[in-house]
Design an enzyme around this catalytic site. Structure first.
Site, PDB file in Angstrom:
ATOM      1  N   HIS A  45       0.825  -1.213   0.000  1.00 29.59           N
ATOM      2  CA  HIS A  45       0.000   0.000   0.000  1.00 29.59           C
ATOM      3  C   HIS A  45       0.866   1.274   0.000  1.00 29.59           C
ATOM      4  CE1 HIS A  45       0.662  -1.075   4.196  1.00 29.59           C
ATOM      5  NE2 HIS A  45       0.444   0.180   4.534  1.00 29.59           N
ATOM      6  N   THR A  48       2.284   4.088  -4.473  1.00 30.39           N
ATOM      7  CA  THR A  48       3.328   4.065  -5.512  1.00 30.39           C
ATOM      8  C   THR A  48       4.547   3.237  -5.100  1.00 30.39           C
ATOM      9  OG1 THR A  48       4.055   6.161  -4.548  1.00 30.39           O
ATOM     10  CG2 THR A  48       2.811   6.283  -6.613  1.00 30.39           C
ATOM     11  N   ARG A  49       5.257   2.718  -6.109  1.00 26.30           N
ATOM     12  CA  ARG A  49       6.536   2.030  -5.913  1.00 26.30           C
ATOM     13  C   ARG A  49       7.476   2.440  -7.040  1.00 26.30           C
ATOM     14  NH1 ARG A  49       4.473   1.239  -1.703  1.00 26.30           N
ATOM     15  NH2 ARG A  49       4.199  -0.687  -0.554  1.00 26.30           N
ATOM     16  N   LYS A 263       6.736  12.104  -1.269  1.00 30.53           N
ATOM     17  CA  LYS A 263       6.633  10.887  -0.447  1.00 30.53           C
ATOM     18  C   LYS A 263       8.038  10.343  -0.229  1.00 30.53           C
ATOM     19  CE  LYS A 263       5.199   6.100  -0.985  1.00 30.53           C
ATOM     20  NZ  LYS A 263       4.539   5.121  -1.854  1.00 30.53           N
ATOM     21  N   HIS A 267      15.014   3.216   3.814  1.00 28.52           N
ATOM     22  CA  HIS A 267      15.040   1.799   3.418  1.00 28.52           C
ATOM     23  C   HIS A 267      15.670   0.899   4.478  1.00 28.52           C
ATOM     24  CE1 HIS A 267      15.343  -1.776   0.967  1.00 28.52           C
ATOM     25  NE2 HIS A 267      16.635  -1.828   1.246  1.00 28.52           N
ATOM     26  N   CYS A 313       3.972   0.197   7.216  1.00 28.98           N
ATOM     27  CA  CYS A 313       3.983  -0.858   6.204  1.00 28.98           C
ATOM     28  C   CYS A 313       4.962  -1.952   6.655  1.00 28.98           C
ATOM     29  CB  CYS A 313       4.445  -0.211   4.892  1.00 28.98           C
ATOM     30  SG  CYS A 313       4.151  -1.160   3.401  1.00 28.98           S
ATOM     31  N   LYS A 346       8.566  -3.801  -7.870  1.00 26.60           N
ATOM     32  CA  LYS A 346       8.847  -3.571  -9.294  1.00 26.60           C
ATOM     33  C   LYS A 346       8.911  -4.880 -10.074  1.00 26.60           C
ATOM     34  CE  LYS A 346      12.789  -1.706  -8.035  1.00 26.60           C
ATOM     35  NZ  LYS A 346      12.810  -2.226  -6.636  1.00 26.60           N
TER      36      LYS A 346
HETATM   37  C1  LIG Z   1       6.864   1.415   2.540  1.00 28.21           C
HETATM   38  C2  LIG Z   1       7.323   0.489   1.462  1.00 28.21           C
HETATM   39  C3  LIG Z   1       7.921   1.009   0.322  1.00 28.21           C
HETATM   40  C4  LIG Z   1       8.371   0.170  -0.690  1.00 28.21           C
HETATM   41  N1  LIG Z   1       8.926   0.710  -1.824  1.00 28.21           N
HETATM   42  C5  LIG Z   1       9.250  -0.097  -2.856  1.00 28.21           C
HETATM   43  C6  LIG Z   1       9.674   0.459  -4.082  1.00 28.21           C
HETATM   44  O1  LIG Z   1       9.752   1.688  -4.231  1.00 28.21           O
HETATM   45  N2  LIG Z   1       9.968  -0.384  -5.106  1.00 28.21           N
HETATM   46  C7  LIG Z   1       9.866  -1.735  -4.970  1.00 28.21           C
HETATM   47  O2  LIG Z   1      10.154  -2.438  -5.940  1.00 28.21           O
HETATM   48  N3  LIG Z   1       9.448  -2.291  -3.823  1.00 28.21           N
HETATM   49  C8  LIG Z   1       9.132  -1.507  -2.761  1.00 28.21           C
HETATM   50  N4  LIG Z   1       8.674  -2.043  -1.599  1.00 28.21           N
HETATM   51  C9  LIG Z   1       8.645  -3.500  -1.441  1.00 28.21           C
HETATM   52  C10 LIG Z   1       7.441  -4.165  -2.067  1.00 28.21           C
HETATM   53  O3  LIG Z   1       6.280  -3.394  -1.896  1.00 28.21           O
HETATM   54  C11 LIG Z   1       7.304  -5.567  -1.461  1.00 28.21           C
HETATM   55  O4  LIG Z   1       8.531  -6.258  -1.680  1.00 28.21           O
HETATM   56  C12 LIG Z   1       6.176  -6.355  -2.087  1.00 28.21           C
HETATM   57  O5  LIG Z   1       4.966  -5.644  -2.003  1.00 28.21           O
HETATM   58  C13 LIG Z   1       6.048  -7.709  -1.361  1.00 28.21           C
HETATM   59  O6  LIG Z   1       5.009  -8.439  -1.974  1.00 28.21           O
HETATM   60  P1  LIG Z   1       4.390  -9.751  -1.311  1.00 28.21           P
HETATM   61  O7  LIG Z   1       3.503 -10.364  -2.326  1.00 28.21           O
HETATM   62  O8  LIG Z   1       5.489 -10.568  -0.717  1.00 28.21           O
HETATM   63  O9  LIG Z   1       3.527  -9.209  -0.055  1.00 28.21           O
HETATM   64  P2  LIG Z   1       2.052  -8.562  -0.051  1.00 28.21           P
HETATM   65  O10 LIG Z   1       1.837  -7.701  -1.223  1.00 28.21           O
HETATM   66  O11 LIG Z   1       1.873  -7.976   1.311  1.00 28.21           O
HETATM   67  O12 LIG Z   1       1.093  -9.826  -0.217  1.00 28.21           O
HETATM   68  C14 LIG Z   1       0.959 -10.833   0.761  1.00 28.21           C
HETATM   69  C15 LIG Z   1      -0.508 -11.215   0.818  1.00 28.21           C
HETATM   70  O13 LIG Z   1      -0.653 -12.406   1.589  1.00 28.21           O
HETATM   71  C16 LIG Z   1      -1.856 -12.314   2.321  1.00 28.21           C
HETATM   72  N5  LIG Z   1      -1.791 -13.258   3.443  1.00 28.21           N
HETATM   73  C17 LIG Z   1      -0.943 -13.240   4.483  1.00 28.21           C
HETATM   74  N6  LIG Z   1      -1.165 -14.299   5.297  1.00 28.21           N
HETATM   75  C18 LIG Z   1      -2.166 -15.007   4.745  1.00 28.21           C
HETATM   76  C19 LIG Z   1      -2.843 -16.206   5.117  1.00 28.21           C
HETATM   77  N7  LIG Z   1      -2.509 -16.908   6.201  1.00 28.21           N
HETATM   78  N8  LIG Z   1      -3.866 -16.643   4.325  1.00 28.21           N
HETATM   79  C20 LIG Z   1      -4.217 -15.950   3.203  1.00 28.21           C
HETATM   80  N9  LIG Z   1      -3.591 -14.804   2.803  1.00 28.21           N
HETATM   81  C21 LIG Z   1      -2.578 -14.348   3.563  1.00 28.21           C
HETATM   82  C22 LIG Z   1      -1.899 -10.855   2.746  1.00 28.21           C
HETATM   83  O14 LIG Z   1      -3.223 -10.444   3.085  1.00 28.21           O
HETATM   84  C23 LIG Z   1      -1.378 -10.162   1.492  1.00 28.21           C
HETATM   85  O15 LIG Z   1      -2.426  -9.763   0.630  1.00 28.21           O
HETATM   86  C24 LIG Z   1       8.226  -1.232  -0.552  1.00 28.21           C
HETATM   87  C25 LIG Z   1       7.610  -1.755   0.588  1.00 28.21           C
HETATM   88  C26 LIG Z   1       7.159  -0.912   1.580  1.00 28.21           C
HETATM   89  C27 LIG Z   1       6.496  -1.505   2.794  1.00 28.21           C
END
Ligand SMILES: Cc1cc2nc3c(=O)[nH]c(=O)nc-3n(C[C@H](O)[C@H](O)[C@H](O)COP(=O)(O)OP(=O)(O)OC[C@H]3O[C@@H](n4cnc5c(N)ncnc54)[C@H](O)[C@@H]3O)c2cc1C
Length: 382
Positions: A45, A48-49, A263, A267, A313, A346
């Site tokens: 959330h 933007t990224r 924003k 890191h 986050c 990304k």
């Molecule tokens: C503040 C911030 C800034 C960032 N900036 C950048 C950036 O500029 N560029 C970049 O490339 N990356 C950036 N990142 C990193 C990037 O956003 C994350 O690496 C990426 O979103 C991780 O994706 P994910 O699928 O692992 O997690 P998520 O997108 O969180 O997805 C995990 C999902 O699993 C679900 N879940 C969890 N447990 C269960 C369960 N037991 N049963 C069912 N569902 C479950 C959750 O509800 C969630 O929807 C940033 C991250 C943050 C926090």
């Protein structure tokens, strides 16, 4: 019990993309999420990224980021939505810092467009920036910003259109691995499948430990803030997205897009936490605002206006900050996408593609060896 070709546990950044690529190939796919993605509880959330290609974390990421960009463009076409804005990305810091050297090397090696600017050139080009004389800037004009929540929304809509099913507000409590499939148990029911992707972000350790995988994953509390800024200097179109790699800290940020303010986030660092016990109130730790404000006062003083909003986050760090994208060592039909260490978004399009290939074919066209589960064992041996 209803049976699927593939189940995805966690339909966030990586899971939703994988669900799209599977469903598009006619695979009967069930996505299960504890919430209603996109949402404010995980790692995606805050609107933007940044997407950049000359990669300070290492050249091994460059082919994956180039492929990711192609796939984001395809998603824009298929969805008819704008998901990417080409703000350019400025990597800045003292020239000898390894991150900055890696940015330059990856640009050279992969012939990526890049302008290298000395400190005085930086502040001439962007008068909102002031840096010490030993800083340089590596500007990647073709990189920019993804609308992260819109990206997930687009994958969700299209995955469902291609026939995937999605269960929201259904938390997976247990995964039972079988020699030829898996059973997934939630509070509401149980579902079986031939292939399984575990992509539950910060909650991955809870689901993977019972599968015999104790991976070094550290969910970490992070914050991000929006500040009132001089729009003439910092608005999108005038000012790039940026990464500042300092000797003792790293910051990233975004121009003011649609008058939202600048924003910015830090890191490195953050408080390790179980995601269910996360303090989601911005400002309970004085560093939530103090860190980024002092950065802005030093390097971008006219963006250090009143705080507009702050959000909490989650990152999930691995020790080397490289991802985990691999098959379960004992159950090859179970794939894990974890540990995106604060720089994964990304890549979500390419990770979704890679995970779908691993699930369907046991291999991917992408080189996933840097993201192998056994790399810590290899290190211990070697
Ligand atoms: C503040 C911030 C800034 C960032 N900036 C950048 C950036 O500029 N560029 C970049 O490339 N990356 C950036 N990142 C990193 C990037 O956003 C994350 O690496 C990426 O979103 C991780 O994706 P994910 O699928 O692992 O997690 P998520 O997108 O969180 O997805 C995990 C999902 O699993 C679900 N879940 C969890 N447990 C269960 C369960 N037991 N049963 C069912 N569902 C479950 C959750 O509800 C969630 O929807 C940033 C991250 C943050 C926090």
């Amino acid at each position: 019990m209803k049976h699927y070709d593939a189940i995805i546990v966690g339909a966030g950044s990586m899971g939703m993309a994988a669900g799209y690529y599977l469903a598009k190939q006619g695979i009967a796919t069930l996505l299960i999420d504890a919430s209603d993605p996109p949402h404010q509880l995980g790692s995606h959330h805050g609107d933007t990224r940044i997407i950049r290609h000359a990669y300070g974390e290492g050249e091994r990421y460059v082919p994956l980021t180039i492929r990711a960009k192609e796939l984001w463009r395809e998603l824009e076409e298929e969805s008819g939505q704008t998901l990417f804005v080409q703000t350019g990305v400025l990597n800045a810091g003292p020239a000898p810092i390894p991150f900055i050297q890696q940015v330059r090397q990856s640009a050279e090696r992969f012939s990526l467009p890049m302008e290298v600017l000395a400190a005085d050139e930086l502040s001439r080009r962007w008068p909102g920036i002031q840096v010490p004389d030993d800083f340089i800037g590596c500007f990647e004009p073709t990189s920019g910003v993804l609308y992260s929540e819109e990206c997930i929304r687009a994958y969700r809509r299209l995955a469902l259109r291609h026939g995937a099913e999605l269960l929201t507000y259904e938390r997976v409590k247990e995964i039972q691995a079988r020699p030829d499939g898996a059973v997934v148990v939630t509070g509401q029911g149980a579902y079986s499948c031939d292939k399984l992707l575990v992509s539950a972000g910060a909650w991955n350790p809870d689901l993977l430990s019972p599968l015999g995988l104790s991976l070094p994953l550290t969910p970490t509390r992070k914050t991000v803030s929006w500040y009132d800024a001089d729009e003439e200097l910092y608005r999108e179109g005038r000012f790039p997205a940026f990464i500042f790699q300092l000797p003792d800290a790293a910051y990233y940020g975004f121009p003011s897009i649609a008058w939202a303010g600048v924003k910015i986030g830090r890191h490195d660092g953050g408080l390790p936490v179980h995601p269910d016990e996360l303090d989601r109130t911005f400002g309970t730790d004085p560093a939530d605002e103090a860190d980024t404000r002092s950065f802005l006062e030093r390097f971008m003083p006219r963006a250090a206006g009143p705080l507009r909003q702050g959000r909490v986050c989650l990152y999930t760090f691995t020790p080397d900050e490289d991802f985990i994208i691999d098959q379960h060592p004992a159950y090859r039909h179970i794939v894990i996408a974890a540990g995106f260490s604060g720089h994964g978004f990304k890549f979500a399009s390419a990770v979704g593609e890679a995970a779908s290939q691993l699930l369907l074919h046991g291999a991917s066209v992408h080189n996933l060896s840097p993201f192998a589960i056994n790399r810590w064992q290899r290190e211990a041996q070697g």
